[in-house]
Design a protein around this motif. Structure first.
Motif, PDB file in Angstrom:
ATOM      1  N   ALA A  74      37.502 -26.159   2.943  1.00  0.00           N
ATOM      2  CA  ALA A  74      37.847 -24.843   2.398  1.00  0.00           C
ATOM      3  C   ALA A  74      37.076 -24.568   1.113  1.00  0.00           C
ATOM      4  O   ALA A  74      36.575 -23.458   0.902  1.00  0.00           O
ATOM      5  N   VAL A  75      36.965 -25.581   0.247  1.00  0.00           N
ATOM      6  CA  VAL A  75      36.223 -25.412  -1.007  1.00  0.00           C
ATOM      7  C   VAL A  75      34.751 -25.133  -0.718  1.00  0.00           C
ATOM      8  O   VAL A  75      34.131 -24.255  -1.348  1.00  0.00           O
ATOM      9  N   SER A 130      36.212 -20.485  13.150  1.00  0.00           N
ATOM     10  CA  SER A 130      35.827 -21.343  12.030  1.00  0.00           C
ATOM     11  C   SER A 130      34.861 -22.440  12.470  1.00  0.00           C
ATOM     12  O   SER A 130      33.932 -22.793  11.747  1.00  0.00           O
ATOM     13  N   VAL A 141      30.513 -18.666   0.508  1.00  0.00           N
ATOM     14  CA  VAL A 141      30.780 -17.224   0.523  1.00  0.00           C
ATOM     15  C   VAL A 141      30.507 -16.617  -0.853  1.00  0.00           C
ATOM     16  O   VAL A 141      29.887 -15.541  -0.973  1.00  0.00           O
ATOM     17  N   ILE A 142      30.959 -17.291  -1.901  1.00  0.00           N
ATOM     18  CA  ILE A 142      30.710 -16.789  -3.264  1.00  0.00           C
ATOM     19  C   ILE A 142      29.211 -16.749  -3.548  1.00  0.00           C
ATOM     20  O   ILE A 142      28.698 -15.778  -4.123  1.00  0.00           O
ATOM     21  N   VAL A 186      33.399 -23.805   2.037  1.00  0.00           N
ATOM     22  CA  VAL A 186      33.242 -22.470   2.623  1.00  0.00           C
ATOM     23  C   VAL A 186      33.375 -21.394   1.554  1.00  0.00           C
ATOM     24  O   VAL A 186      32.590 -20.426   1.511  1.00  0.00           O
ATOM     25  N   ILE A 187      34.357 -21.552   0.672  1.00  0.00           N
ATOM     26  CA  ILE A 187      34.530 -20.574  -0.404  1.00  0.00           C
ATOM     27  C   ILE A 187      33.297 -20.528  -1.300  1.00  0.00           C
ATOM     28  O   ILE A 187      32.826 -19.449  -1.699  1.00  0.00           O
ATOM     29  N   SER A 188      32.742 -21.697  -1.605  1.00  0.00           N
ATOM     30  CA  SER A 188      31.555 -21.736  -2.461  1.00  0.00           C
ATOM     31  C   SER A 188      30.364 -21.070  -1.779  1.00  0.00           C
ATOM     32  O   SER A 188      29.567 -20.382  -2.433  1.00  0.00           O
TER      33      SER A 188
END
Length: 292
Positions: free
Chosen positions: A33-34, A218, A40-41, A36-38
């Motif tokens: 999750a971390v 996912s 996307v950001i 993927v979030i990074s």
């Protein structure tokens, strides 16, 4: 609120809390999750995060050609002096755009076909599923190469090539789920009550497929990124000067092993994104207790 409603609400909340608890107890899922979030950001805010935004285009700086990684250029520079780190950030934007474009078309199309085939059966099921089997039998990369060889290589045509193959997996998945649900009481009750086919398909059957669809998306995201990078690496995907990760690996490979960073850094970026989506998908599968 009546007592039965309070009991139902408590049961739903408890189920969600237990699913979230299973997810948070899975270190690999949290890492995914971390990641993927990074990614996307990085894709969304690439113009703000990139130390050299002009490197995303046709910018050249021959004075800094093949510069090794340093504090000024964290991932070094490429063969025309562009900052590799900046191009990797923009490359994430291209890769996620490919994911959104492909899955945004392939998933709804595949889900609808799977619902229709599983619900109606008969000749409808035969036609849809036999065509799906034919498409699944074709080697995916060979099919994509043939399509992109006929069309001009660019981002849109890469999306078309991958989309024409990707819907089949979702059709097969949803078909299997719907066939297993057809004998359930809630489907028979809806039919007896005179509900329309559209209501049963999208209000009764589809909600029971959402968990599987979320997990499949996912997991698919990482494969779409790899597939798109493979096409670009072979020269049939996104073309320069657009900062695509696969194209960057192909260009950097010409200067191996002396200027290793030009191929290794974008290659590690591809690995990073794929690893994140795969770990997240495995975590969601455990959390939602889904079998694919």
């Amino acid at each position: 609120m009546s007592a039965p409603d309070m009991i139902d609400t408590q049961r739903v909340l408890t189920s969600r809390q237990m699913a979230l608890y299973r997810f948070t107890r899975n270190p690999a899922a949290l890492v995914g999750a971390v990641i993927v979030i990074s990614v996307v950001i990085a894709a969304i805010f690439a113009p703000l995060l990139a130390p050299s935004p002009e490197s995303a285009g046709s910018f050249v700086d021959f004075r800094n050609r093949h510069a090794a990684p340093s504090w000024e250029h964290w991932m070094g520079t490429d063969n025309v002096g562009r900052d590799v780190f900046s191009r990797v950030l923009y490359g994430f934007r291209v890769s996620l755009g490919l994911v959104v474009g492909v899955l945004g078309v392939a998933v709804p199309f595949g889900v609808i076909l799977g619902l229709v085939a599983g619900y109606f059966g008969g000749w409808t099921e035969t036609i849809i599923m036999r065509f799906t089997d034919i498409m699944l039998a074709l080697p995916p990369l060979a099919m994509a190469l043939a399509i992109t060889a006929v069309l001009s290589p660019n981002l849109v045509n890469a999306m078309i090539a991958i989309t024409l193959l990707w819907w089949t997996w979702h059709t097969r998945l949803i078909y299997r789920i719907v066939k297993a649900q057809m004998n359930e009481d809630y489907v028979e009750a809806a039919q007896i009550a005179g509900a329309t086919h559209v209501h049963i398909l999208f209000r009764e059957l589809l909600p029971n497929c959402i968990s599987a669809i979320a997990v499949k998306i996912s997991l698919d995201a990482g494969f779409v990124i790899l597939f798109g990078a493979s096409l670009s690496f072979l020269g049939l995907g996104i073309q320069p000067p657009t900062p695509d990760l696969g194209t960057m690996v192909a260009t950097g490979a010409e200067y191996m092993p002396e200027m290793w960073w030009q191929a290794v850094m974008p290659g590690l970026a591809i690995l990073y994104a794929i690893l994140g989506f795969n770990l997240l998908g495995d975590g969601l599968r455990d959390m939602l207790d889904v079998e694919l």
